[in-house]
Design an enzyme around this catalytic site. Sequence first.
Site, short mmCIF file in Angstrom:
data_model
loop_
_atom_site.label_atom_id
_atom_site.label_comp_id
_atom_site.label_asym_id
_atom_site.label_seq_id
_atom_site.Cartn_x
_atom_site.Cartn_y
_atom_site.Cartn_z
N ILE A 33 64.09 13.86 -1.16
CA ILE A 33 64.91 14.15 -2.16
C ILE A 33 64.69 13.24 -3.71
O ILE A 33 65.17 13.61 -4.62
CB ILE A 33 66.41 14.09 -1.89
CG1 ILE A 33 67.27 14.60 -2.82
CG2 ILE A 33 66.72 12.70 -1.43
CD1 ILE A 33 68.61 14.65 -2.16
N SER A 34 64.13 12.07 -3.37
CA SER A 34 64.13 11.13 -4.24
C SER A 34 62.56 11.19 -4.82
O SER A 34 61.76 11.63 -4.05
CB SER A 34 63.97 9.67 -3.67
OG SER A 34 65.20 9.47 -3.18
N GLY A 71 66.55 12.67 5.54
CA GLY A 71 67.84 12.81 5.94
C GLY A 71 68.73 11.38 5.94
O GLY A 71 67.96 10.54 5.58
N TYR A 134 76.74 9.89 12.90
CA TYR A 134 75.29 9.79 12.59
C TYR A 134 74.46 10.41 14.07
O TYR A 134 73.80 11.10 13.74
CB TYR A 134 74.84 8.64 12.12
CG TYR A 134 73.14 8.17 12.15
CD1 TYR A 134 72.53 9.12 11.58
CD2 TYR A 134 72.71 7.37 13.22
CE1 TYR A 134 71.10 8.75 11.56
CE2 TYR A 134 71.48 7.01 13.19
CZ TYR A 134 70.42 7.92 12.51
OH TYR A 134 69.27 7.57 12.53
N SER A 163 63.90 1.13 17.14
CA SER A 163 64.25 0.36 15.99
C SER A 163 62.83 0.12 15.18
O SER A 163 62.11 -0.77 15.62
CB SER A 163 64.73 -1.15 16.02
OG SER A 163 66.03 -0.86 16.66
P1 NAI Z 1 65.08 6.20 5.26
O1 NAI Z 1 66.50 6.00 4.94
O2 NAI Z 1 64.43 4.96 4.72
O3 NAI Z 1 64.67 7.58 4.85
C1 NAI Z 1 65.03 8.70 4.86
C2 NAI Z 1 64.60 9.57 3.84
O4 NAI Z 1 65.15 10.60 3.89
C3 NAI Z 1 64.74 8.80 2.44
O5 NAI Z 1 63.70 8.62 1.77
C4 NAI Z 1 65.87 9.46 1.89
O6 NAI Z 1 65.66 9.82 0.26
C5 NAI Z 1 65.55 11.05 2.14
N1 NAI Z 1 66.58 12.03 2.55
C6 NAI Z 1 68.03 11.61 2.54
N2 NAI Z 1 68.65 13.06 2.46
C7 NAI Z 1 67.83 13.85 1.86
C8 NAI Z 1 68.09 15.37 1.58
N3 NAI Z 1 69.15 15.96 1.52
N4 NAI Z 1 66.93 15.93 1.01
C9 NAI Z 1 65.57 15.42 1.36
N5 NAI Z 1 65.35 14.02 1.67
C10 NAI Z 1 66.49 13.23 1.86
O7 NAI Z 1 65.03 6.13 6.79
P2 NAI Z 1 63.93 5.64 7.77
O8 NAI Z 1 64.22 4.39 8.54
O9 NAI Z 1 62.73 6.18 7.16
O10 NAI Z 1 64.10 6.90 9.10
C11 NAI Z 1 63.39 8.20 8.84
C12 NAI Z 1 63.98 8.96 9.81
O11 NAI Z 1 63.80 8.45 11.29
C13 NAI Z 1 65.54 9.29 9.82
O12 NAI Z 1 65.88 10.60 10.08
C14 NAI Z 1 66.16 8.41 10.73
O13 NAI Z 1 67.38 8.85 11.13
C15 NAI Z 1 65.21 8.33 11.96
N6 NAI Z 1 65.29 7.14 12.67
C16 NAI Z 1 64.65 5.85 12.26
C17 NAI Z 1 64.68 4.81 12.68
C18 NAI Z 1 64.26 3.50 12.21
O14 NAI Z 1 64.07 2.38 13.10
N7 NAI Z 1 63.73 3.29 11.23
C19 NAI Z 1 65.36 4.74 14.30
C20 NAI Z 1 66.17 6.10 14.74
C21 NAI Z 1 65.70 7.15 14.03
C1 15L Z 2 68.57 3.96 13.64
O1 15L Z 2 68.86 5.25 13.90
C2 15L Z 2 68.48 3.80 11.90
O2 15L Z 2 67.92 4.96 11.37
C3 15L Z 2 67.86 2.61 11.72
O3 15L Z 2 67.94 2.01 10.24
C4 15L Z 2 68.07 1.35 12.80
O4 15L Z 2 69.48 1.26 12.54
C5 15L Z 2 67.80 1.81 14.15
O5 15L Z 2 68.59 3.35 14.48
C6 15L Z 2 68.52 0.93 15.10
O6 15L Z 2 69.31 1.40 16.07
O7 15L Z 2 67.93 -0.36 15.29
#
Ligand code: NAI
Ligand code: 15L
Length: 264
Positions: A33-34, A71, A134, A163
């Site tokens: 989205i960004s 998301g 969430y 994580s």
């Molecule tokens: P993040 O928040 O850095 O990236 C998510 C991206 O989704 C952002 O760039 C945002 O602009 C985009 N987004 C949000 N709403 C949107 C929409 N309506 N339409 C299109 N794009 C949209 O999160 P991250 O850390 O990259 O995580 C990616 C995925 O993995 C997420 O779904 C998160 O829930 C999941 N996740 C991540 C973990 C982690 O440790 N990083 C742990 C567990 C799950």
């Molecule tokens: C998640 O689902 C989140 O997207 C990430 O930012 C962390 O909080 C991770 O879980 C976690 O549990 O460490």
Amino acid sequence: MKRLLITGAGGNLGKICREGLKGYANVIRLSDISPMDPAGPNEEVVQCDLSDRAAVIDLTKDIDGIIHLGGISIEAAFDDLLQANLAGTYNLYEGARQNGVKRIMFASSNHAIGFHKRTTKLDDTSEQRPDSLYGVTKCYGEAMASYYFDKFDVETVSVRIGSCFEKPKDRRMLSTWMSPRDFISLMKAIFNAPMTGHLVMYGVSDNTSKWWSNDHADFLGWKPQDSSEQFRAEIEATFPPEDRHDPAVIYQGGGFAAKGHFED
Ligand code: NAI
Ligand code: 15L
């Protein structure tokens, strides 16, 4: 892999995938989205709100596989989660069905099971116990994935990511940490596998202390290379010992489980 779509490509894991999967597919379509950096060789960049169904149906045209990261990635207001995570995931699966996409990696989360205690060892058959709104959206995503496989043959690997950051940020992450390198090797294992159906697994490195057993990692032939042990001394020197009566320590979801209702 000919044409791969990555949603949430502008986020933390999206950027890791953009770098780590260079050259993995003939074309990688990056969407968020960004705004994102301009397209490089073999890349397409498409700005798109996942809650816009018509735009998502277009986004998923001529695509073989999807890494669905887009998301809201933390606890948030229900109305925001409704658009990005609930409507967004439905739109993505509808796009996949209508356009014949074969396989999806759904970025589920440990917060789908975050109300299990740390003392309970989980596997892929453990009951969902979300620790936040969430987390509820991640349970819904897993259910959507199951339904779209059973009825329409769209395969998904739902990865309950722990994580995934450069290094663990606190004591809890010594158990939940997944290295970016292991994340990338898992993405390749998922799309290289001859078949997956819908399977649920945990996205976690080979940490000494883990709360999850991961039989589906073996099914995919995926072996994590990294372990949080290399960071233990630094983390234990930085963070005080945990209070075992603290709900953030009792439950796997940590602070997500311990906090009150987001909108109160
Ligand atoms: P993040 O928040 O850095 O990236 C998510 C991206 O989704 C952002 O760039 C945002 O602009 C985009 N987004 C949000 N709403 C949107 C929409 N309506 N339409 C299109 N794009 C949209 O999160 P991250 O850390 O990259 O995580 C990616 C995925 O993995 C997420 O779904 C998160 O829930 C999941 N996740 C991540 C973990 C982690 O440790 N990083 C742990 C567990 C799950
Ligand atoms: C998640 O689902 C989140 O997207 C990430 O930012 C962390 O909080 C991770 O879980 C976690 O549990 O460490």
